[in-house]
Design a protein around this motif. Structure first.
Motif, PDB file in Angstrom:
ATOM      1  N   ILE A 136      20.522   0.450   0.967  1.00 34.58           N
ATOM      2  CA  ILE A 136      19.916   1.224  -0.229  1.00 34.58           C
ATOM      3  C   ILE A 136      20.513   1.038  -1.724  1.00 34.58           C
ATOM      4  O   ILE A 136      19.963   0.998  -2.644  1.00 34.58           O
ATOM      5  CB  ILE A 136      20.102   2.533  -0.030  1.00 34.58           C
ATOM      6  N   ILE A 137      21.830   0.934  -1.722  1.00 32.21           N
ATOM      7  CA  ILE A 137      22.818   0.743  -2.680  1.00 32.21           C
ATOM      8  C   ILE A 137      22.584  -0.603  -3.687  1.00 32.21           C
ATOM      9  O   ILE A 137      22.354  -0.594  -4.605  1.00 32.21           O
ATOM     10  CB  ILE A 137      24.250   0.963  -2.470  1.00 32.21           C
ATOM     11  N   GLU A 138      22.652  -1.649  -2.485  1.00 37.16           N
ATOM     12  CA  GLU A 138      22.256  -2.916  -3.002  1.00 37.16           C
ATOM     13  C   GLU A 138      20.850  -3.101  -3.713  1.00 37.16           C
ATOM     14  O   GLU A 138      20.533  -3.570  -4.617  1.00 37.16           O
ATOM     15  CB  GLU A 138      22.302  -3.955  -1.939  1.00 37.16           C
ATOM     16  N   HIS A 139      19.752  -2.562  -3.053  1.00 34.28           N
ATOM     17  CA  HIS A 139      18.543  -2.498  -3.509  1.00 34.28           C
ATOM     18  C   HIS A 139      18.270  -1.618  -4.692  1.00 34.28           C
ATOM     19  O   HIS A 139      17.535  -2.064  -5.567  1.00 34.28           O
ATOM     20  CB  HIS A 139      17.445  -1.886  -2.457  1.00 34.28           C
ATOM     21  N   TYR A 140      18.983  -0.489  -4.788  1.00 37.42           N
ATOM     22  CA  TYR A 140      18.837   0.220  -5.957  1.00 37.42           C
ATOM     23  C   TYR A 140      19.555  -0.544  -7.179  1.00 37.42           C
ATOM     24  O   TYR A 140      18.916  -0.648  -8.364  1.00 37.42           O
ATOM     25  CB  TYR A 140      19.990   1.302  -6.069  1.00 37.42           C
ATOM     26  N   VAL A 141      20.578  -1.343  -7.286  1.00 38.48           N
ATOM     27  CA  VAL A 141      21.203  -2.104  -7.899  1.00 38.48           C
ATOM     28  C   VAL A 141      20.065  -3.357  -8.625  1.00 38.48           C
ATOM     29  O   VAL A 141      20.128  -3.766  -9.652  1.00 38.48           O
ATOM     30  CB  VAL A 141      22.437  -3.029  -7.796  1.00 38.48           C
ATOM     31  N   LYS A 142      19.666  -4.021  -7.456  1.00 34.67           N
ATOM     32  CA  LYS A 142      18.442  -4.892  -7.913  1.00 34.67           C
ATOM     33  C   LYS A 142      17.343  -4.687  -8.560  1.00 34.67           C
ATOM     34  O   LYS A 142      16.667  -5.181  -9.447  1.00 34.67           O
ATOM     35  CB  LYS A 142      17.894  -5.579  -6.413  1.00 34.67           C
ATOM     36  N   ASP A 152       6.215   2.255  -9.915  1.00 31.19           N
ATOM     37  CA  ASP A 152       6.752   1.825  -8.644  1.00 31.19           C
ATOM     38  C   ASP A 152       8.196   1.552  -8.463  1.00 31.19           C
ATOM     39  O   ASP A 152       8.775   2.017  -7.474  1.00 31.19           O
ATOM     40  CB  ASP A 152       5.938   0.582  -7.878  1.00 31.19           C
ATOM     41  N   VAL A 153       8.727   0.927  -9.440  1.00 28.64           N
ATOM     42  CA  VAL A 153      10.205   0.597  -9.632  1.00 28.64           C
ATOM     43  C   VAL A 153      10.856   1.987  -9.741  1.00 28.64           C
ATOM     44  O   VAL A 153      11.932   2.165  -8.989  1.00 28.64           O
ATOM     45  CB  VAL A 153      10.282  -0.516 -10.553  1.00 28.64           C
ATOM     46  N   LYS A 154      10.365   2.576 -10.764  1.00 27.98           N
ATOM     47  CA  LYS A 154      11.092   3.924 -11.078  1.00 27.98           C
ATOM     48  C   LYS A 154      11.104   4.983  -9.702  1.00 27.98           C
ATOM     49  O   LYS A 154      11.990   5.680  -9.697  1.00 27.98           O
ATOM     50  CB  LYS A 154      10.384   4.841 -12.181  1.00 27.98           C
ATOM     51  N   ASP A 155       9.872   4.793  -9.191  1.00 28.66           N
ATOM     52  CA  ASP A 155       9.915   5.955  -7.940  1.00 28.66           C
ATOM     53  C   ASP A 155      10.822   5.270  -6.634  1.00 28.66           C
ATOM     54  O   ASP A 155      11.272   6.147  -6.133  1.00 28.66           O
ATOM     55  CB  ASP A 155       8.444   5.840  -7.420  1.00 28.66           C
ATOM     56  N   ALA A 156      10.883   3.927  -6.504  1.00 36.13           N
ATOM     57  CA  ALA A 156      11.687   3.485  -5.527  1.00 36.13           C
ATOM     58  C   ALA A 156      13.124   3.672  -5.935  1.00 36.13           C
ATOM     59  O   ALA A 156      14.043   4.147  -5.043  1.00 36.13           O
ATOM     60  CB  ALA A 156      11.676   1.950  -5.515  1.00 36.13           C
ATOM     61  N   CYS A 160      15.754   5.959  -3.657  1.00 31.98           N
ATOM     62  CA  CYS A 160      17.247   5.200  -3.200  1.00 31.98           C
ATOM     63  C   CYS A 160      18.064   6.486  -3.713  1.00 31.98           C
ATOM     64  O   CYS A 160      19.250   6.672  -3.123  1.00 31.98           O
ATOM     65  CB  CYS A 160      17.287   4.172  -4.053  1.00 31.98           C
ATOM     66  N   ALA A 161      18.177   7.143  -5.169  1.00 31.04           N
ATOM     67  CA  ALA A 161      19.173   7.887  -5.560  1.00 31.04           C
ATOM     68  C   ALA A 161      19.345   8.904  -4.932  1.00 31.04           C
ATOM     69  O   ALA A 161      20.367   9.778  -4.547  1.00 31.04           O
ATOM     70  CB  ALA A 161      18.626   8.340  -7.076  1.00 31.04           C
ATOM     71  N   ARG A 162      18.059   9.812  -4.253  1.00 30.78           N
ATOM     72  CA  ARG A 162      18.233  10.929  -3.415  1.00 30.78           C
ATOM     73  C   ARG A 162      18.585  10.443  -2.145  1.00 30.78           C
ATOM     74  O   ARG A 162      19.179  11.488  -1.162  1.00 30.78           O
ATOM     75  CB  ARG A 162      16.645  11.356  -3.408  1.00 30.78           C
ATOM     76  N   ALA A 163      18.613   9.389  -1.658  1.00 26.61           N
ATOM     77  CA  ALA A 163      18.911   9.108  -0.193  1.00 26.61           C
ATOM     78  C   ALA A 163      20.179   8.860   0.015  1.00 26.61           C
ATOM     79  O   ALA A 163      20.940   9.228   0.859  1.00 26.61           O
ATOM     80  CB  ALA A 163      18.323   7.712   0.213  1.00 26.61           C
ATOM     81  N   ILE A 164      20.982   8.433  -1.302  1.00 23.15           N
ATOM     82  CA  ILE A 164      22.545   8.368  -1.033  1.00 23.15           C
ATOM     83  C   ILE A 164      23.228   9.632  -0.632  1.00 23.15           C
ATOM     84  O   ILE A 164      24.267   9.759   0.227  1.00 23.15           O
ATOM     85  CB  ILE A 164      23.037   7.714  -2.421  1.00 23.15           C
ATOM     86  N   PRO A 165      22.993  10.755  -1.479  1.00 19.14           N
ATOM     87  CA  PRO A 165      23.712  12.097  -1.142  1.00 19.14           C
ATOM     88  C   PRO A 165      23.304  12.461   0.477  1.00 19.14           C
ATOM     89  O   PRO A 165      24.231  13.069   1.148  1.00 19.14           O
ATOM     90  CB  PRO A 165      23.420  13.011  -2.093  1.00 19.14           C
ATOM     91  N   GLN A 166      22.109  12.171   0.756  1.00 19.46           N
ATOM     92  CA  GLN A 166      21.718  12.674   2.263  1.00 19.46           C
ATOM     93  C   GLN A 166      22.584  11.837   3.067  1.00 19.46           C
ATOM     94  O   GLN A 166      22.814  12.433   4.168  1.00 19.46           O
ATOM     95  CB  GLN A 166      20.386  12.437   2.145  1.00 19.46           C
ATOM     96  N   LEU A 167      22.785  10.543   2.775  1.00 22.09           N
ATOM     97  CA  LEU A 167      23.375   9.755   3.855  1.00 22.09           C
ATOM     98  C   LEU A 167      25.066  10.407   3.600  1.00 22.09           C
ATOM     99  O   LEU A 167      25.607  10.181   4.940  1.00 22.09           O
ATOM    100  CB  LEU A 167      23.419   8.171   3.240  1.00 22.09           C
ATOM    101  N   ASP A 168      25.384  10.536   2.624  1.00 21.69           N
ATOM    102  CA  ASP A 168      26.743  11.029   2.448  1.00 21.69           C
ATOM    103  C   ASP A 168      27.066  12.422   3.514  1.00 21.69           C
ATOM    104  O   ASP A 168      28.212  12.546   4.194  1.00 21.69           O
ATOM    105  CB  ASP A 168      27.252  11.744   1.320  1.00 21.69           C
ATOM    106  N   GLN A 169      26.022  13.173   3.536  1.00 29.00           N
ATOM    107  CA  GLN A 169      25.984  14.398   4.353  1.00 29.00           C
ATOM    108  C   GLN A 169      26.101  13.996   5.744  1.00 29.00           C
ATOM    109  O   GLN A 169      26.844  14.772   6.645  1.00 29.00           O
ATOM    110  CB  GLN A 169      24.632  15.565   4.107  1.00 29.00           C
ATOM    111  N   ALA A 170      25.212  12.820   5.907  1.00 28.28           N
ATOM    112  CA  ALA A 170      25.195  12.215   7.780  1.00 28.28           C
ATOM    113  C   ALA A 170      26.588  11.920   7.757  1.00 28.28           C
ATOM    114  O   ALA A 170      26.853  12.136   8.976  1.00 28.28           O
ATOM    115  CB  ALA A 170      24.184  11.369   7.646  1.00 28.28           C
ATOM    116  N   PHE A 171      27.314  11.103   7.070  1.00 30.83           N
ATOM    117  CA  PHE A 171      28.650  10.449   7.365  1.00 30.83           C
ATOM    118  C   PHE A 171      29.755  11.917   7.496  1.00 30.83           C
ATOM    119  O   PHE A 171      30.466  11.694   8.383  1.00 30.83           O
ATOM    120  CB  PHE A 171      29.197   9.755   5.891  1.00 30.83           C
TER     121      PHE A 171
END
Length: 202
Positions: A136-142, A152-156, A160-171
Motif C-alpha cells: 500500500i505504501i509503495e503504491h501510494y508513492v508510485k 481514479d488516481v486521487k481516489d486510489a 491508500c491513505a485511509r488504509a495506513i492507520p487502519q493497518l496500524d491499529q491491526a498491528f
C-alpha cells in the motif's frame, strides 16, 4: 555470513600454524600432526563461530529455528522497504501515519525476536498484513510520483491513505494479543502482592 568467513579463515590459519609447529619445528610424524591439525580446525571453527540467537536461545537448537529466523529477516526487510518509501511521501499526515505504522511493525518484530515461541501466533501478521502494508505504501508513492490528477488516481491515493492507520491499529491489536498472557500473569502477581500486604497489615 561475513563473520562466518572470518571465523573459518582464522581457524584455518591457526591450524596451519599448529601443523607447522608440530611437523616443521618439533619434527612430529606428518600423519599425527595432520590429525591434530584437523581436530584443532574443527574445534576452533565450532568455538569461534558466532552463535545466532533468538530470545537468548541458539537458533540451531530451536525447533523450527531456521524458519523463524528467515521469517523475521523477511519482516525486517519489509520494514526497511517501508522506511525507504515513506521518505518520498509528500503529504505530511500520510507520511506520519506511515512512520507510526512502521514503528508499530518494528516493535512487533522486536517482540517476536525476543519471544520466538509466539511466532506461530503471528504468522498471519507476517505473511499478510505486513506485506499488505508495504504494498500500500509503495503504491501510494508510485501514484503520487505519476503526477496524474485524474479522479481514479486521487481516489486510489485516498484509499491508500485511509488504509495506513487502519493497518496500524491491526498491528497494535496483534501486539496486544501476543502479550495478553503476560498482562494476565502480571495482574495475578499484583493481586497476590496486594492480598499479601493486606493480610500482613502493611
Amino acid at each position: 555470513m561475513k563473520d562466518n568467513w572470518v571465523t573459518t579463515i582464522g581457524a584455518v590459519l591457526i591450524s596451519l600454524a599448529a601443523f607447522y609447529a608440530l611437523y616443521g619445528k618439533l619434527g612430529w610424524h606428518p600423519v599425527v600432526s595432520g590429525i591434530i591439525t584437523i581436530v584443532l580446525y574443527f574445534a576452533l571453527d565450532l568455538l569461534l563461530r558466532p552463535r545466532r540467537k533468538l530470545g537468548g536461545v541458539d537458533v540451531e537448537t530451536m525447533r523450527g529455528g531456521e524458519e523463524i529466523l528467515a521469517a523475521l529477516e523477511d519482516a525486517k526487510h519489509d520494514l526497511r522497504r517501508m522506511e525507504v518509501s515513506e521518505k518520498f511521501i509528500q503529504d505530511e499526515k500520510v507520511r506520519q501515519d506511515s512512520q507510526n505504522l512502521r514503528d508499530s511493525g518494528e516493535q512487533l518484530v522486536k517482540y517476536l525476536s525476543d519471544n520466538p515461541e509466539k511466532m506461530s501466533l503471528a504468522r498471519r501478521f507476517l505473511n499478510y498484513y505486513l506485506d499488505l502494508a508495504v504494498n500500500i505504501i509503495e503504491h501510494y508513492v508510485k501514484l503520487q510520483e505519476s503526477k496524474l490528477q485524474t479522479d481514479d488516481v486521487k481516489d486510489a491515493m485516498e484509499r491508500c491513505a485511509r488504509a495506513i492507520p487502519q493497518l496500524d491499529q491491526a498491528f497494535e491489536k496483534q501486539h496486544t494479543s501476543l502479550i495478553k498472557g503476560e498482562i494476565l500473569n502480571l495482574e495475578a502477581d499484583i493481586k497476590v502482592l496486594e492480598d499479601t500486604l493486606r493480610m500482613e497489615d502493611l
